[in-house]
Design an enzyme around this catalytic site. Structure first.
Site, PDB file in Angstrom:
ATOM      1  N   GLU A  27       0.821  -1.229   0.000  1.00 61.95           N
ATOM      2  CA  GLU A  27       0.000   0.000   0.000  1.00 61.95           C
ATOM      3  C   GLU A  27       0.852   1.275   0.000  1.00 61.95           C
ATOM      4  O   GLU A  27       0.402   2.321  -0.474  1.00 61.95           O
ATOM      5  CB  GLU A  27      -0.956   0.012   1.206  1.00 61.95           C
ATOM      6  CG  GLU A  27      -2.131  -0.949   1.087  1.00 61.95           C
ATOM      7  CD  GLU A  27      -3.098  -0.593  -0.047  1.00 61.95           C
ATOM      8  OE1 GLU A  27      -3.198   0.606  -0.402  1.00 61.95           O
ATOM      9  OE2 GLU A  27      -3.724  -1.517  -0.598  1.00 61.95           O
ATOM     10  N   HIS A  80       3.695   1.747  -1.702  1.00 63.60           N
ATOM     11  CA  HIS A  80       3.990   1.990  -3.115  1.00 63.60           C
ATOM     12  C   HIS A  80       2.734   2.496  -3.845  1.00 63.60           C
ATOM     13  O   HIS A  80       2.810   3.414  -4.653  1.00 63.60           O
ATOM     14  CB  HIS A  80       4.438   0.693  -3.802  1.00 63.60           C
ATOM     15  CG  HIS A  80       5.702   0.099  -3.266  1.00 63.60           C
ATOM     16  ND1 HIS A  80       5.733  -1.129  -2.644  1.00 63.60           N
ATOM     17  CD2 HIS A  80       6.980   0.547  -3.281  1.00 63.60           C
ATOM     18  CE1 HIS A  80       6.982  -1.414  -2.303  1.00 63.60           C
ATOM     19  NE2 HIS A  80       7.755  -0.416  -2.666  1.00 63.60           N
TER      20      HIS A  80
HETATM   21  P1  AMP Z   1      11.280   0.465  -2.402  1.00 63.81           P
HETATM   22  O1  AMP Z   1      10.529  -0.447  -3.319  1.00 63.81           O
HETATM   23  O2  AMP Z   1      11.374  -0.030  -0.999  1.00 63.81           O
HETATM   24  O3  AMP Z   1      12.595   0.923  -2.985  1.00 63.81           O
HETATM   25  O4  AMP Z   1      10.405   1.774  -2.282  1.00 63.81           O
HETATM   26  C1  AMP Z   1       9.987   2.474  -3.426  1.00 63.81           C
HETATM   27  C2  AMP Z   1       9.393   3.791  -3.003  1.00 63.81           C
HETATM   28  O5  AMP Z   1       8.281   3.556  -2.137  1.00 63.81           O
HETATM   29  C3  AMP Z   1      10.374   4.665  -2.210  1.00 63.81           C
HETATM   30  O6  AMP Z   1      10.208   6.024  -2.608  1.00 63.81           O
HETATM   31  C4  AMP Z   1       9.938   4.455  -0.795  1.00 63.81           C
HETATM   32  O7  AMP Z   1      10.231   5.528   0.062  1.00 63.81           O
HETATM   33  C5  AMP Z   1       8.431   4.304  -0.957  1.00 63.81           C
HETATM   34  N1  AMP Z   1       7.868   3.582   0.187  1.00 63.81           N
HETATM   35  C6  AMP Z   1       8.251   2.381   0.676  1.00 63.81           C
HETATM   36  N2  AMP Z   1       7.529   2.068   1.771  1.00 63.81           N
HETATM   37  C7  AMP Z   1       6.684   3.104   1.983  1.00 63.81           C
HETATM   38  C8  AMP Z   1       5.685   3.403   2.963  1.00 63.81           C
HETATM   39  N3  AMP Z   1       5.424   2.557   3.972  1.00 63.81           N
HETATM   40  N4  AMP Z   1       5.021   4.563   2.870  1.00 63.81           N
HETATM   41  C9  AMP Z   1       5.282   5.431   1.858  1.00 63.81           C
HETATM   42  N5  AMP Z   1       6.207   5.236   0.904  1.00 63.81           N
HETATM   43  C10 AMP Z   1       6.905   4.083   0.962  1.00 63.81           C
END
Ligand code: AMP
Length: 284
Positions: free
Chosen positions: A35, A37
């Site tokens: 959620e 993402h």
């Molecule tokens: P990742 O796939 O972990 O590299 O994350 C991709 C993007 O999603 C990054 O900009 C993260 O900061 C964002 N993201 C990951 N988890 C969350 C969350 N719980 N709330 C908001 N954004 C998130």
């Protein structure tokens, strides 16, 4: 939703949209979508005509001892979720095309990449800024959405965009949490049942810290001490860092300011799983 995995095809698609006067938004991810993402994709939709979600588990941001090979992947599920959230193009490049054998170029942001996460993951942000640069050059967005979950990443990418004159706007989305407070993360699936229960302490400790700041506590070490006590009361928790820092320089503050804001952030390991969380606290 169109799925593109070739760099050239992605560049042609985005060129066509740009020529048609469309505003392009990109949401870079490593997949295993949750959620958090999806909230980024929704936010991108509000700022752009065409939303590109990218899924790429970027090897250069993992150190050799980290979880690159076991990082969770489920492209079928991700495809359905990305589409239902309103993605127009899902870009899923291959590692071979992103980093061919003779790959030689990295983008490095100095100083702020050495703080916080940088102390424990010294090559991490070099990988992040390199892949984000590549994704910007491939998707040519007008806006790019990142999550506040990775607070330092936002600061680093904004700095890079400014320093390298990227002609685009960075939009930051708030942290999405589970009902019990745990910040959503693809890595949460690594947690055992017991570790999952213990992990609630991270958001509780951040909320406790916020209360301290709002009550007028000015000594960071007192707040950090209290947070550490709460967290280490959990048997599996091992603290990498707890920091109260200036949100721009990321340097620890010597005192909580009378006005402005502080970034309270932490990294804690539960067994093999390393979790990060943070809270931006405003002092009215
Ligand atoms: P990742 O796939 O972990 O590299 O994350 C991709 C993007 O999603 C990054 O900009 C993260 O900061 C964002 N993201 C990951 N988890 C969350 C969350 N719980 N709330 C908001 N954004 C998130």
């Amino acid at each position: 939703m169109r799925i593109i995995s070739s760099v050239r095809e992605m560049q042609q698609a985005t060129d066509n949209f740009r020529r048609a006067g469309k505003l392009i938004g990109v949401v870079p991810t490593m997949g295993y979508l949750h959620e958090g993402h999806l909230s980024l994709i929704h936010l991108a939709r509000r700022h752009a005509d065409v939303v590109i979600t990218t899924i790429f588990v970027n090897p250069t941001q993992f150190a050799p001892n980290e979880d690159f090979t076991k990082y969770p992947r489920d492209i079928e599920r991700d495809t359905a979720l990305a589409e239902s959230a309103g993605t127009d193009i899902l870009f899923t490049p291959s590692t071979d095309e992103m980093y061919p054998r003779e790959y030689r170029t990295y983008v490095v942001v100095e100083q702020i990449t050495k703080m916080l996460e940088g102390q424990f993951r010294p090559t991490h942000f070099r990988g992040v800024t390199t892949i984000v640069t590549k994704l910007f050059n491939i998707t040519k967005p007008h806006v790019a959405v990142f999550g506040q979950k990775d607070a330092q990443q936002v600061v680093v990418i904004k700095q890079m965009v400014k320093d390298l004159n990227f002609d685009l706007e960075i939009i930051v989305a708030p942290i999405v949490r589970e009902q019990d407070g745990l910040a959503l993360s693809s890595r949460n699936v690594y947690l055992s049942e017991s570790e999952r229960k213990q992990s609630i302490v991270l958001s509780s400790a951040l909320r406790r810290a916020e209360e301290y700041v709002h009550r007028g506590e000015k000594t960071p070490s007192r707040i950090i001490g209290e947070m550490k006590k709460m967290i280490t009361a959990q048997p599996s928790a091992r603290v990498d860092y707890i920091s109260i820092a200036d949100p721009a320089s990321l340097e620890d503050v010597s005192a909580i300011p009378h006005h402005g804001s502080v970034l309270i952030s932490l990294a804690v390991r539960f067994g093999q799983t390393r979790l990060i969380d943070n809270m931006l606290v405003y002092i009215p």
